[in-house]
Design a protein around this motif. Structure first.
Motif, mmCIF file in Angstrom:
data_model
loop_
_atom_site.group_PDB
_atom_site.id
_atom_site.type_symbol
_atom_site.label_atom_id
_atom_site.label_comp_id
_atom_site.label_asym_id
_atom_site.label_seq_id
_atom_site.Cartn_x
_atom_site.Cartn_y
_atom_site.Cartn_z
ATOM 1 N N LEU A 311 35.109 85.416 23.211
ATOM 2 C CA LEU A 311 34.215 86.232 22.396
ATOM 3 C C LEU A 311 34.868 86.655 21.077
ATOM 4 O O LEU A 311 34.198 87.096 20.164
ATOM 5 N N LEU A 312 36.201 86.518 21.023
ATOM 6 C CA LEU A 312 36.931 86.883 19.809
ATOM 7 C C LEU A 312 37.918 85.777 19.475
ATOM 8 O O LEU A 312 38.533 85.206 20.369
ATOM 9 N N SER A 313 38.084 85.508 18.199
ATOM 10 C CA SER A 313 39.115 84.547 17.796
ATOM 11 C C SER A 313 40.479 85.192 18.038
ATOM 12 O O SER A 313 40.589 86.422 18.138
ATOM 13 N N GLN A 314 41.526 84.356 18.124
ATOM 14 C CA GLN A 314 42.872 84.888 18.353
ATOM 15 C C GLN A 314 43.249 85.891 17.264
ATOM 16 O O GLN A 314 43.829 86.943 17.529
ATOM 17 N N ARG A 315 42.874 85.553 16.050
ATOM 18 C CA ARG A 315 43.230 86.401 14.914
ATOM 19 C C ARG A 315 42.582 87.786 15.055
ATOM 20 O O ARG A 315 43.214 88.813 14.881
ATOM 21 N N LYS A 316 41.310 87.771 15.399
ATOM 22 C CA LYS A 316 40.588 89.034 15.541
ATOM 23 C C LYS A 316 41.123 89.858 16.704
ATOM 24 O O LYS A 316 41.260 91.072 16.607
ATOM 25 N N LEU A 317 41.402 89.167 17.801
ATOM 26 C CA LEU A 317 41.922 89.873 18.973
ATOM 27 C C LEU A 317 43.284 90.485 18.656
ATOM 28 O O LEU A 317 43.544 91.652 18.979
ATOM 29 N N ASN A 318 44.136 89.702 18.013
ATOM 30 C CA ASN A 318 45.463 90.214 17.642
ATOM 31 C C ASN A 318 45.342 91.488 16.813
ATOM 32 O O ASN A 318 46.052 92.469 17.036
ATOM 33 N N LYS A 319 44.440 91.436 15.870
ATOM 34 C CA LYS A 319 44.260 92.553 14.951
ATOM 35 C C LYS A 319 43.797 93.811 15.698
ATOM 36 O O LYS A 319 44.321 94.906 15.505
ATOM 37 N N LEU A 320 42.819 93.588 16.559
ATOM 38 C CA LEU A 320 42.238 94.694 17.324
ATOM 39 C C LEU A 320 43.270 95.327 18.256
ATOM 40 O O LEU A 320 43.450 96.549 18.304
ATOM 41 N N VAL A 321 43.984 94.451 18.982
ATOM 42 C CA VAL A 321 44.984 94.939 19.942
ATOM 43 C C VAL A 321 46.088 95.690 19.206
ATOM 44 O O VAL A 321 46.490 96.783 19.604
ATOM 45 N N LEU A 322 46.540 95.119 18.102
ATOM 46 C CA LEU A 322 47.617 95.759 17.352
ATOM 47 C C LEU A 322 47.190 97.136 16.833
ATOM 48 O O LEU A 322 47.944 98.109 16.907
ATOM 49 N N GLY A 337 38.850 84.158 32.533
ATOM 50 C CA GLY A 337 39.313 82.768 32.550
ATOM 51 C C GLY A 337 40.759 82.661 32.108
ATOM 52 O O GLY A 337 41.287 83.539 31.420
ATOM 53 N N ASP A 338 41.420 81.542 32.483
ATOM 54 C CA ASP A 338 42.839 81.396 32.122
ATOM 55 C C ASP A 338 43.030 81.319 30.607
ATOM 56 O O ASP A 338 44.025 81.789 30.067
ATOM 57 N N LYS A 339 42.035 80.756 29.934
ATOM 58 C CA LYS A 339 42.105 80.682 28.465
ATOM 59 C C LYS A 339 42.053 82.107 27.866
ATOM 60 O O LYS A 339 42.793 82.431 26.937
ATOM 61 N N ALA A 340 41.189 82.920 28.427
ATOM 62 C CA ALA A 340 41.050 84.297 27.936
ATOM 63 C C ALA A 340 42.319 85.095 28.225
ATOM 64 O O ALA A 340 42.777 85.887 27.398
ATOM 65 N N ILE A 341 42.894 84.871 29.405
ATOM 66 C CA ILE A 341 44.116 85.594 29.771
ATOM 67 C C ILE A 341 45.258 85.160 28.854
ATOM 68 O O ILE A 341 46.019 85.989 28.341
ATOM 69 N N GLU A 342 45.335 83.858 28.613
ATOM 70 C CA GLU A 342 46.371 83.334 27.722
ATOM 71 C C GLU A 342 46.250 83.965 26.333
ATOM 72 O O GLU A 342 47.237 84.407 25.739
ATOM 73 N N SER A 343 45.020 84.023 25.849
ATOM 74 C CA SER A 343 44.778 84.592 24.525
ATOM 75 C C SER A 343 45.147 86.078 24.500
ATOM 76 O O SER A 343 45.739 86.579 23.532
ATOM 77 N N THR A 344 44.834 86.777 25.586
ATOM 78 C CA THR A 344 45.166 88.202 25.694
ATOM 79 C C THR A 344 46.686 88.410 25.700
ATOM 80 O O THR A 344 47.208 89.314 25.049
ATOM 81 N N LEU A 345 47.374 87.550 26.446
ATOM 82 C CA LEU A 345 48.833 87.655 26.500
ATOM 83 C C LEU A 345 49.439 87.462 25.110
ATOM 84 O O LEU A 345 50.368 88.165 24.720
#
Ligand code: ZN
Length: 521
Positions: A311-322, A337-345
């Motif tokens: 639902l979020l690009s890596q860039r957007k997720l990184n920004k939000l989490v940071l 999903g494993d892809k989502a978990i990987e992206s979250t990590l």
């Protein structure tokens, strides 16, 4: 000797305090435990004003906490059409007709928890199915996973959903022949209809919250990690707290859409009081396995053209989490999903690199499709797995969705523990039943991959000790020991000595929060 406000006597207490694992009785003053010991020792705390609770030898455990629950949704659900247990589209239509007749005052027919996997027709219901049941009122029914819904023609009209409606991060399914929307809406497309649904009044919202709280304490919960959706809900919870209408402790999950506002105010995790405090920022990275919207690295086994979606690009997720991390917030990221978990990590690794912070206690919610590498990475980043054990049974189709090889690593509770990842448990109610006992049962009695079953004690800890850790409250709750809140759950049987299969039959006898009985059978 100090007179206690409350004493609990004749109990078989599981304290989870290593210095004193078992006890018979406890004394409470000002809502906190002041003594734990034998009946004889604790009797000496009884004065004229002391309330004595004799539990007649029943088992007492530290108050159970649900680490992931949508309480308002649950309360709302208690007041809407429940299609759980419906086994065909025909039966669904019948239920819709009956509910509409019984609730003439409702301008919309709302509800859900249908699961097409259980339907004999083995397909999604369509707008035309719903129209056959009710066409004069809008009908909007959400699938059990919460990520897919079906609307009738009237509802689609009111929502302005037509042939050419496109949605970012969502999908309006269309009929293959006519190209018309067939009523099935996915992810963000659900919002289109929600916008057309009249907002519940404050009084209705309040009633929903109160009903949900009542059910929660009936099920033995002394605390919930309450995921809110809106500022209205936050306001309402403060009102309930002020009026002493919250029977249990609330740790709030705030939606990411409110992050900017709340960060501007300088608020962060932990702000609040003993009954109601700010918890985590909740972020969605993918959907659900049931709806095949959870993001997988390899295609779904039963639909090879689909990978689900981030639902979020890596860039957007990184920004939000940071941003949240920097501002002192705990994060709880929904990743299935494993892809989502990987992206979250990746996002957590990035945030921790740019802004190292000890003791962040960030969590991954659901955390379903794992593998040994992902688990080790979770451990290295010190992340909490916030799981909902009952999914093990509800997701009975997991093998079809992801195939045998990946299914081995879906909900691998024991491996998570062995690798040193803290597991905190919850229900995800109203998706799953709110009962923590059903969760403990599910975490200990799975029939596939038996090696991933927890022991009952381990499972119980995920709802007590670990749940307290997941909200930074291990000094206040999670065990029964002096100084902690007098939050306890009284059970009909000793969980730790009965066969796990029997846990489903155990009853909650009493729920006590801060020394106050909030539920009694
Ligand atoms: Zn949830």
């Amino acid at each position: 000797m100090l007179n206690a406000d409350v004493v609990v006597l004749s109990a078989s207490i599981v304290t989870f305090n290593p210095a004193q694992p078992k006890a018979e009785a406890l004394a409470v003053r000002n809502g906190r435990i002041v003594a734990v010991g034998s009946n004889a020792e604790i009797r000496s705390y009884v004065g004229d004003e002391t309330k004595v609770i004799d539990v007649g030898g029943k088992t007492v455990v530290p108050g159970l906490v649900d680490c992931h629950v949508h309480m308002t949704g649950f309360g709302w659900h208690l007041q809407t059409l429940d299609l759980c247990g419906v086994n065909s589209i025909e039966e669904m239509k019948q239920e819709i007709r009956e509910y509409t007749m019984e609730n003439p005052e409702k301008s919309w027919v709302l509800g859900g928890r249908w699961d097409h996997e259980k339907f004999v027709e083995k397909r999604y219901p369509t707008r035309w199915d719903l129209d056959e049941a009710v066409s004069h009122k809008p009908v909007f029914l959400i699938r059990v996973c919460g990520h897919v819904g079906v609307a009738n023609t009237k509802a689609l009209e009111l929502a302005g959903v037509g042939k050419d409606t496109a949605v970012k991060g969502g999908k309006v399914d269309v009929d293959e022949v006519s190209g018309e929307p067939n009523g099935i809406l996915r992810e963000n497309a659900l919002e289109l209809v929600w916008r057309a649904v009249p907002k519940p009044s404050v009084a209705e919202l309040e009633e929903a919250c109160i009903q949900a709280c009542r059910k929660a304490v009936e099920n033995g919960l002394t605390g919930v990690h309450w995921i809110v959706d809106s500022a209205e809900e936050l306001r309402l919870l403060q009102k309930l707290c002020k009026e002493w209408k919250l029977p249990l402790r609330v740790y709030l999950g705030v939606p990411a859409k409110l992050l900017d506002t709340i960060v501007k105010l300088g608020l962060a995790s932990g702000f609040g009081n003993e009954m109601l405090k700010l918890g985590f920022i909740k972020v969605f990275v993918d959907g659900s396995l049931g709806a095949r919207t959870a993001a997988l690295r390899k295609p779904y086994s039963d639909k090879p053209e689909t990978y689900g979606m981030l639902l979020l690009s890596q860039r957007k997720l990184n920004k939000l989490v940071l941003k949240a991390h920097r501002a002192g917030w705990q994060l709880a990221v929904h990743a299935i999903g494993d892809k989502a978990i990987e992206s979250t990590l990746k996002a957590f690794a990035n945030a921790l690199k740019k802004h190292p912070r000890e003791n962040h206690r960030h969590r991954i919610e659901h955390c379903s499709v794992l593998d040994p590498k992902l688990i080790r990475k979770m451990r290295r980043l010190n992340l909490i797995a916030s799981v909902q054990p009952h999914f093990v049974f509800s997701d009975f189709w997991v093998m079809e969705r992801v195939g045998n090889e990946r299914a081995r690593w879906v909900y691998p509770f024991k491996t998570l523990l062995k690798e040193g990842v803290v597991i905190a448990s919850g229900s995800d109610c109203p998706v799953e039943p709110i009962s923590p006992l059903l969760g403990i049962w599910a975490a200990t009695t799975r029939k596939d991959f038996l090696e991933e079953n927890l022991t009952v004690e381990e499972a119980l800890r995920t709802y007590t000790v670990n749940a307290a850790y997941a909200s930074f409250e291990e000094d206040e709750k999670g065990t029964i020991e002096v100084g902690k809140f007098a939050d306890i759950t009284v059970l009909s049987d000793d969980l730790l000595s009965i066969p796990p299969e029997k846990i489903r039959e155990v009853k909650v006898e009493m729920t006590v929060v801060g020394g106050k009985i909030v539920y009694k059978k």
